[in-house]
Scaffold this active site. Structure first.
Site, PDB file in Angstrom:
ATOM      1  N   LYS A 147       5.082   5.429  -5.352  1.00  0.00           N
ATOM      2  CA  LYS A 147       4.865   5.147  -3.926  1.00  0.00           C
ATOM      3  C   LYS A 147       5.738   6.036  -3.037  1.00  0.00           C
ATOM      4  O   LYS A 147       6.652   6.707  -3.534  1.00  0.00           O
ATOM      5  CB  LYS A 147       5.124   3.655  -3.693  1.00  0.00           C
ATOM      6  CG  LYS A 147       4.153   2.757  -4.479  1.00  0.00           C
ATOM      7  CD  LYS A 147       4.412   1.268  -4.201  1.00  0.00           C
ATOM      8  CE  LYS A 147       3.444   0.384  -4.977  1.00  0.00           C
ATOM      9  NZ  LYS A 147       3.636  -1.055  -4.661  1.00  0.00           N
ATOM     10  N   TYR A 161      -5.978  -1.932  -1.100  1.00  0.00           N
ATOM     11  CA  TYR A 161      -5.299  -3.236  -1.129  1.00  0.00           C
ATOM     12  C   TYR A 161      -6.120  -4.337  -0.456  1.00  0.00           C
ATOM     13  O   TYR A 161      -5.559  -5.335  -0.009  1.00  0.00           O
ATOM     14  CB  TYR A 161      -3.917  -3.122  -0.492  1.00  0.00           C
ATOM     15  CG  TYR A 161      -2.891  -2.428  -1.372  1.00  0.00           C
ATOM     16  CD1 TYR A 161      -2.408  -3.043  -2.530  1.00  0.00           C
ATOM     17  CD2 TYR A 161      -2.397  -1.170  -1.058  1.00  0.00           C
ATOM     18  CE1 TYR A 161      -1.470  -2.428  -3.349  1.00  0.00           C
ATOM     19  CE2 TYR A 161      -1.454  -0.541  -1.869  1.00  0.00           C
ATOM     20  CZ  TYR A 161      -0.997  -1.185  -3.018  1.00  0.00           C
ATOM     21  OH  TYR A 161      -0.063  -0.565  -3.821  1.00  0.00           O
ATOM     22  N   ASN A 205       8.560  -1.152  -3.464  1.00  0.00           N
ATOM     23  CA  ASN A 205       8.907  -1.374  -4.868  1.00  0.00           C
ATOM     24  C   ASN A 205       8.553  -0.210  -5.800  1.00  0.00           C
ATOM     25  O   ASN A 205       8.303  -0.407  -6.978  1.00  0.00           O
ATOM     26  CB  ASN A 205       8.357  -2.711  -5.361  1.00  0.00           C
ATOM     27  CG  ASN A 205       6.846  -2.787  -5.262  1.00  0.00           C
ATOM     28  OD1 ASN A 205       6.203  -1.806  -4.914  1.00  0.00           O
ATOM     29  ND2 ASN A 205       6.301  -3.932  -5.595  1.00  0.00           N
ATOM     30  N   HIS A 250       3.265   1.474  -8.473  1.00  0.00           N
ATOM     31  CA  HIS A 250       2.123   0.580  -8.657  1.00  0.00           C
ATOM     32  C   HIS A 250       1.666   0.646 -10.108  1.00  0.00           C
ATOM     33  O   HIS A 250       1.698   1.717 -10.723  1.00  0.00           O
ATOM     34  CB  HIS A 250       0.950   1.027  -7.759  1.00  0.00           C
ATOM     35  CG  HIS A 250      -0.345   0.326  -8.070  1.00  0.00           C
ATOM     36  ND1 HIS A 250      -0.635  -0.921  -7.573  1.00  0.00           N
ATOM     37  CD2 HIS A 250      -1.401   0.690  -8.848  1.00  0.00           C
ATOM     38  CE1 HIS A 250      -1.832  -1.300  -8.032  1.00  0.00           C
ATOM     39  NE2 HIS A 250      -2.310  -0.334  -8.802  1.00  0.00           N
ATOM     40  N   GLU A 262      -9.403   1.659  -9.804  1.00  0.00           N
ATOM     41  CA  GLU A 262      -8.352   2.361  -9.057  1.00  0.00           C
ATOM     42  C   GLU A 262      -8.261   3.833  -9.470  1.00  0.00           C
ATOM     43  O   GLU A 262      -8.018   4.700  -8.617  1.00  0.00           O
ATOM     44  CB  GLU A 262      -7.012   1.645  -9.268  1.00  0.00           C
ATOM     45  CG  GLU A 262      -7.018   0.266  -8.627  1.00  0.00           C
ATOM     46  CD  GLU A 262      -5.812  -0.606  -8.995  1.00  0.00           C
ATOM     47  OE1 GLU A 262      -5.744  -1.739  -8.523  1.00  0.00           O
ATOM     48  OE2 GLU A 262      -4.940  -0.140  -9.768  1.00  0.00           O
TER      49      GLU A 262
HETATM   50  P1  DAT Z   1       2.183  -5.773  -7.909  1.00  0.00           P
HETATM   51  O1  DAT Z   1       2.407  -4.476  -7.179  1.00  0.00           O
HETATM   52  O2  DAT Z   1       3.352  -6.128  -8.772  1.00  0.00           O
HETATM   53  O3  DAT Z   1       0.877  -5.821  -8.666  1.00  0.00           O
HETATM   54  P2  DAT Z   1       0.910  -7.472  -5.935  1.00  0.00           P
HETATM   55  O4  DAT Z   1      -0.377  -6.927  -6.430  1.00  0.00           O
HETATM   56  O5  DAT Z   1       1.078  -8.949  -5.866  1.00  0.00           O
HETATM   57  O6  DAT Z   1       2.137  -6.905  -6.805  1.00  0.00           O
HETATM   58  O7  DAT Z   1       1.220  -6.909  -4.486  1.00  0.00           O
HETATM   59  C1  DAT Z   1       0.883  -5.567  -4.147  1.00  0.00           C
HETATM   60  C2  DAT Z   1       1.979  -4.984  -3.318  1.00  0.00           C
HETATM   61  O8  DAT Z   1       2.107  -5.715  -2.094  1.00  0.00           O
HETATM   62  C3  DAT Z   1       3.375  -5.079  -3.959  1.00  0.00           C
HETATM   63  O9  DAT Z   1       3.612  -4.046  -4.891  1.00  0.00           O
HETATM   64  C4  DAT Z   1       4.261  -4.995  -2.761  1.00  0.00           C
HETATM   65  C5  DAT Z   1       3.489  -5.775  -1.702  1.00  0.00           C
HETATM   66  N1  DAT Z   1       3.910  -7.185  -1.669  1.00  0.00           N
HETATM   67  C6  DAT Z   1       3.566  -8.159  -2.536  1.00  0.00           C
HETATM   68  N2  DAT Z   1       4.143  -9.323  -2.219  1.00  0.00           N
HETATM   69  C7  DAT Z   1       4.877  -9.084  -1.108  1.00  0.00           C
HETATM   70  C8  DAT Z   1       5.719  -9.876  -0.268  1.00  0.00           C
HETATM   71  N3  DAT Z   1       5.919 -11.175  -0.515  1.00  0.00           N
HETATM   72  N4  DAT Z   1       6.303  -9.278   0.795  1.00  0.00           N
HETATM   73  C9  DAT Z   1       6.121  -7.955   1.053  1.00  0.00           C
HETATM   74  N5  DAT Z   1       5.334  -7.147   0.316  1.00  0.00           N
HETATM   75  C10 DAT Z   1       4.731  -7.693  -0.749  1.00  0.00           C
HETATM   76 MG    MG Z   2      -1.064  -5.749  -7.985  1.00  0.00          MG
END
Ligand code: DAT
Ligand code: MG
Length: 144
Positions: free
Chosen positions: A11, A51, A114, A117, A128
């Site tokens: 990212k 997303y 974070n 991805h 994807e």
């Molecule tokens: P992952 O990336 O572990 O698959 P996800 O699909 O639940 O996690 O969420 C996609 C992205 O959205 C994640 O990498 C960062 C953001 N995100 C998720 N939960 C969040 C939160 N509570 N606050 C801020 N950003 C968040």
């Molecule tokens: Mg995810």
């Protein structure tokens, strides 16, 4: 015989902080082979579509802003059990909860930024990967 594939993005924060080399080293040292890779920047429409599953979540706007603010590395990776093993390698969504030695533990600043991805299912990995790459950009190491 072809092994499993998953899709990843390093990212914008990983590119900004100069962590691309270290993260790719960790990925390849963990047994993943790069099938396709590029430096690219998502448009707002790209990130919204990518997303879309999170469109009702309160962090959606922030997520789209973050993912479009600079270039990313997009890549397709190949390994036996690729999707699950890659999720293990990157660690929990929130780096505070991520296991020691995982990419997010090492390089992620927060749940919102974070570092990396990883697809969450084989089906999403294919969707994807196809979002970012045409078939002719995906390298085939094995004859089918
Ligand atoms: P992952 O990336 O572990 O698959 P996800 O699909 O639940 O996690 O969420 C996609 C992205 O959205 C994640 O990498 C960062 C953001 N995100 C998720 N939960 C969040 C939160 N509570 N606050 C801020 N950003 C968040
Ligand atoms: Mg995810």
């Amino acid at each position: 015989m072809r092994t499993d594939r998953t899709f990843t993005m390093l990212k914008p924060d990983s590119v900004e902080k100069g962590h691309v080399g270290a993260i790719l080293e960790k990925i390849t040292a963990s047994g993943f082979r790069i099938v396709a890779m590029k430096l690219t920047q998502m448009t707002s429409d790209d990130a919204k579509a990518f997303y879309a599953v999170h469109s009702e979540r309160p962090f959606y706007g922030e997520l789209v802003e973050y993912m479009t603010r600079g270039p990313i590395i997009a890549a397709i990776l190949e390994k036996n059990n690729a999707m699950e093993d890659f999720r293990t390698l990157i660690g929990a969504t929130n780096p505070a909860d991520a296991a020691e030695g995982t990419i997010r533990k090492l390089y992620a600043a927060s749940i919102g930024e974070n570092a990396v991805h990883g697809s969450d299912s084989d089906e999403n990995a294919a969707i994807e990967g196809a979002f970012h790459f045409s078939g002719r950009e995906m390298f085939c190491y094995f004859r089918m």
